[in-house]
Design an enzyme around this catalytic site. Structure first.
Site, PDB file in Angstrom:
ATOM      1  N   ASP A 203       0.869  -1.181   0.000  1.00 50.45           N
ATOM      2  CA  ASP A 203       0.000   0.000   0.000  1.00 50.45           C
ATOM      3  C   ASP A 203       0.903   1.228   0.000  1.00 50.45           C
ATOM      4  O   ASP A 203       1.329   1.686   1.069  1.00 50.45           O
ATOM      5  CB  ASP A 203      -0.891   0.030   1.243  1.00 50.45           C
ATOM      6  CG  ASP A 203      -1.991  -1.003   1.202  1.00 50.45           C
ATOM      7  OD1 ASP A 203      -2.958  -0.807   0.455  1.00 50.45           O
ATOM      8  OD2 ASP A 203      -1.883  -2.007   1.932  1.00 50.45           O
TER       9      ASP A 203
ATOM     10  N   HIS B  35     -11.951  -1.298   9.326  1.00 46.59           N
ATOM     11  CA  HIS B  35     -10.922  -1.984  10.112  1.00 46.59           C
ATOM     12  C   HIS B  35     -11.458  -2.342  11.500  1.00 46.59           C
ATOM     13  O   HIS B  35     -10.994  -3.302  12.123  1.00 46.59           O
ATOM     14  CB  HIS B  35      -9.681  -1.094  10.277  1.00 46.59           C
ATOM     15  CG  HIS B  35      -8.918  -0.867   9.014  1.00 46.59           C
ATOM     16  ND1 HIS B  35      -9.239   0.133   8.142  1.00 46.59           N
ATOM     17  CD2 HIS B  35      -7.858  -1.520   8.492  1.00 46.59           C
ATOM     18  CE1 HIS B  35      -8.402   0.103   7.115  1.00 46.59           C
ATOM     19  NE2 HIS B  35      -7.564  -0.886   7.306  1.00 46.59           N
TER      20      HIS B  35
ATOM     21  N   ASP C 248     -10.629  -7.394   0.500  1.00 42.38           N
ATOM     22  CA  ASP C 248      -9.824  -6.599   1.412  1.00 42.38           C
ATOM     23  C   ASP C 248      -9.374  -7.549   2.529  1.00 42.38           C
ATOM     24  O   ASP C 248      -9.738  -8.731   2.565  1.00 42.38           O
ATOM     25  CB  ASP C 248     -10.630  -5.413   1.952  1.00 42.38           C
ATOM     26  CG  ASP C 248      -9.747  -4.263   2.440  1.00 42.38           C
ATOM     27  OD1 ASP C 248      -8.538  -4.465   2.629  1.00 42.38           O
ATOM     28  OD2 ASP C 248     -10.282  -3.156   2.650  1.00 42.38           O
TER      29      ASP C 248
ATOM     30  N   ARG D  17      -7.483  10.578   1.216  1.00 43.83           N
ATOM     31  CA  ARG D  17      -6.999   9.538   0.294  1.00 43.83           C
ATOM     32  C   ARG D  17      -7.717   9.628  -1.051  1.00 43.83           C
ATOM     33  O   ARG D  17      -7.218   9.114  -2.053  1.00 43.83           O
ATOM     34  CB  ARG D  17      -7.205   8.151   0.902  1.00 43.83           C
ATOM     35  CG  ARG D  17      -6.429   7.918   2.183  1.00 43.83           C
ATOM     36  CD  ARG D  17      -6.922   6.690   2.919  1.00 43.83           C
ATOM     37  NE  ARG D  17      -6.622   5.461   2.200  1.00 43.83           N
ATOM     38  CZ  ARG D  17      -7.133   4.274   2.513  1.00 43.83           C
ATOM     39  NH1 ARG D  17      -8.013   4.169   3.521  1.00 43.83           N
ATOM     40  NH2 ARG D  17      -6.813   3.206   1.821  1.00 43.83           N
TER      41      ARG D  17
ATOM     42  N   LYS E 113      -9.617   0.327  -5.730  1.00 40.15           N
ATOM     43  CA  LYS E 113     -10.233  -0.011  -4.444  1.00 40.15           C
ATOM     44  C   LYS E 113     -11.059   1.180  -3.949  1.00 40.15           C
ATOM     45  O   LYS E 113     -10.823   2.306  -4.390  1.00 40.15           O
ATOM     46  CB  LYS E 113      -9.165  -0.393  -3.413  1.00 40.15           C
ATOM     47  CG  LYS E 113      -8.179   0.736  -3.062  1.00 40.15           C
ATOM     48  CD  LYS E 113      -7.102   0.251  -2.104  1.00 40.15           C
ATOM     49  CE  LYS E 113      -6.242   1.406  -1.635  1.00 40.15           C
ATOM     50  NZ  LYS E 113      -5.124   0.985  -0.768  1.00 40.15           N
ATOM     51  N   HIS E 114     -12.085   0.949  -3.120  1.00 49.95           N
ATOM     52  CA  HIS E 114     -12.547  -0.320  -2.583  1.00 49.95           C
ATOM     53  C   HIS E 114     -13.902  -0.579  -3.245  1.00 49.95           C
ATOM     54  O   HIS E 114     -14.891   0.040  -2.865  1.00 49.95           O
ATOM     55  CB  HIS E 114     -12.691  -0.255  -1.077  1.00 49.95           C
ATOM     56  CG  HIS E 114     -11.440   0.211  -0.376  1.00 49.95           C
ATOM     57  ND1 HIS E 114     -11.072   1.542  -0.258  1.00 49.95           N
ATOM     58  CD2 HIS E 114     -10.453  -0.499   0.229  1.00 49.95           C
ATOM     59  CE1 HIS E 114      -9.927   1.636   0.394  1.00 49.95           C
ATOM     60  NE2 HIS E 114      -9.524   0.419   0.714  1.00 49.95           N
TER      61      HIS E 114
ATOM     62  N   ARG F  83       3.891   2.783   3.048  1.00 52.21           N
ATOM     63  CA  ARG F  83       4.723   1.825   3.786  1.00 52.21           C
ATOM     64  C   ARG F  83       6.211   2.143   3.644  1.00 52.21           C
ATOM     65  O   ARG F  83       6.994   1.806   4.526  1.00 52.21           O
ATOM     66  CB  ARG F  83       4.454   0.396   3.306  1.00 52.21           C
ATOM     67  CG  ARG F  83       2.984   0.012   3.188  1.00 52.21           C
ATOM     68  CD  ARG F  83       2.181   0.291   4.424  1.00 52.21           C
ATOM     69  NE  ARG F  83       0.800  -0.147   4.260  1.00 52.21           N
ATOM     70  CZ  ARG F  83      -0.202   0.255   5.012  1.00 52.21           C
ATOM     71  NH1 ARG F  83       0.007   1.129   5.988  1.00 52.21           N
ATOM     72  NH2 ARG F  83      -1.427  -0.192   4.817  1.00 52.21           N
TER      73      ARG F  83
END
Length: 340
Positions: A65, A184, A254, A141, A171-172, A73
């Protein structure tokens, strides 16, 4: 070689003996890296090589990601920073094509970073259209506030990645922007009417339905299926993702470890694949969870194999030429050096 319909993570910066043996046994289609797996360029290159060695495929997909902003990351000092999607949409210029050009350029530079590490898939672009009342998990985002802006800049990002030899993941799907909670942590429920979803949420995915891969949303859309989130809903996958949106690429879930999903990990995997996902994703590298996931995962289906072949054919063998120094200078100038 039999390949399992899964993408898995590992615990640290180097493979443990137990992990290597497990991956050799279950042969997942691909792997995913997180911050816990990142230390230095040489270390990441060694890790990606070791992961591929366990499954005996030099081109096995290795995902990350690397969106930019708060979802990145790869971090300084070894890697450059990139803005969140919203920063591209907010670029002010007389020429409306400038934002598109810079978005593509940013993705092309990210692709250069990734391929140098042996990473060939990026979980970008985010095509969710944010609702002003929605949860901030999408927030900046998103490339913009309209389906048109999200689709235009999302395609630019996807094209930049592809030109650099990296596969994009849209996504998503079919859209997380209206969610009032973070999947999450809990299961979001969207109660908008189907016509509203079609016109706004699904629209960018329809525009980019030719992309090779997509990641599902762990979101319930009551207008489609009151009982199941899209990831485990046959109705959502067949009627909306495959038919209405027209996406025929490789569909991945996901992360199965997200709290939006219920049931044990075996059941989560089985439900996702039965609903129509081609592969399932498990991210956190927990061995006990991975073993449970894999107990519910079979080999790639015939349709998944067809899609896998089409996906891998999209990776260009010779990336588009790039003068990195010149491209980075142009990119930094667009943002006045804010992300240098």
């Amino acid at each position: 070689m039999a390949i399992s319909a899964a993408i898995l993570g590992c615990a640290g910066t180097a493979l443990l003996a137990e992990e290597a043996a497990f991956f050799r046994d279950v042969k997942p289609w691909g792997f995913i890296l997180f911050r816990r797996n990142i230390e230095s360029p040489d270390q990441v290159r060694a890790l990606t090589a070791a992961l591929r060695a366990t499954v005996g495929r030099d081109d096995a997909p290795i995902l990350i990601d690397q969106e930019g902003g708060r979802v990145a990351r790869l971090q300084p000092p070894h890697w450059k920073t990139y803005p969140p999607g919203r920063a591209y949409g907010a670029l002010v210029a007389n020429d409306p094509l400038v934002a598109r050009e810079i978005t593509r350029l940013g993705a092309r530079l990210i692709a250069h970073d990734l391929t140098s590490l042996g990473i060939n898939v990026d979980c970008v672009p985010v095509l969710d259209v944010p609702d002003p009342k929605g949860h901030e998990i999408i927030g900046d985002r998103a490339y913009g506030d309209t389906p048109e802006q999200v689709a235009t800049l999302g395609r630019a990002a996807a094209e930049g990645l592809l030109a650099g030899g990296v596969l994009p993941i849209i996504k998503h799907i079919p859209g997380h922007g209206r969610a009032m909670s973070d999947s999450h942590l809990e299961l979001p429920v969207v109660k908008a009417k189907l016509a509203e979803l079609e016109a706004r949420d699904f629209a960018p995915f329809r525009v980019l339905s030719d992309m090779p891969m997509a990641m599902t949303a762990h979101v319930v859309y009551t207008a489609i299926d009151r009982g199941r989130p899209a990831t485990t809903s046959r109705k959502a996958i067949k009627k909306i993702i495959r038919e209405s949106i027209g996406f025929d690429g490789l569909l991945m879930s996901d992360d199965l470890s997200m709290k939006a999903l219920s049931g044990d990990f075996r059941q989560r995997a089985k439900d996702s694949l039965s609903a129509g996902c081609d592969v399932v994703l498990h991210c956190n590298g927990d061995m006990a969870e991975m073993k449970a996931v894999m107990s519910g995962v079979g080999k790639l289906s015939r349709e998944a194999k067809r899609r896998v072949q089409a996906v891998m054919a999209r990776i260009v063998k010779v990336p588009e030429p790039l003068d990195v120094a010149e491209a980075r200078a142009r990119f930094d100038a667009a943002f006045n050096g804010q992300f240098a």
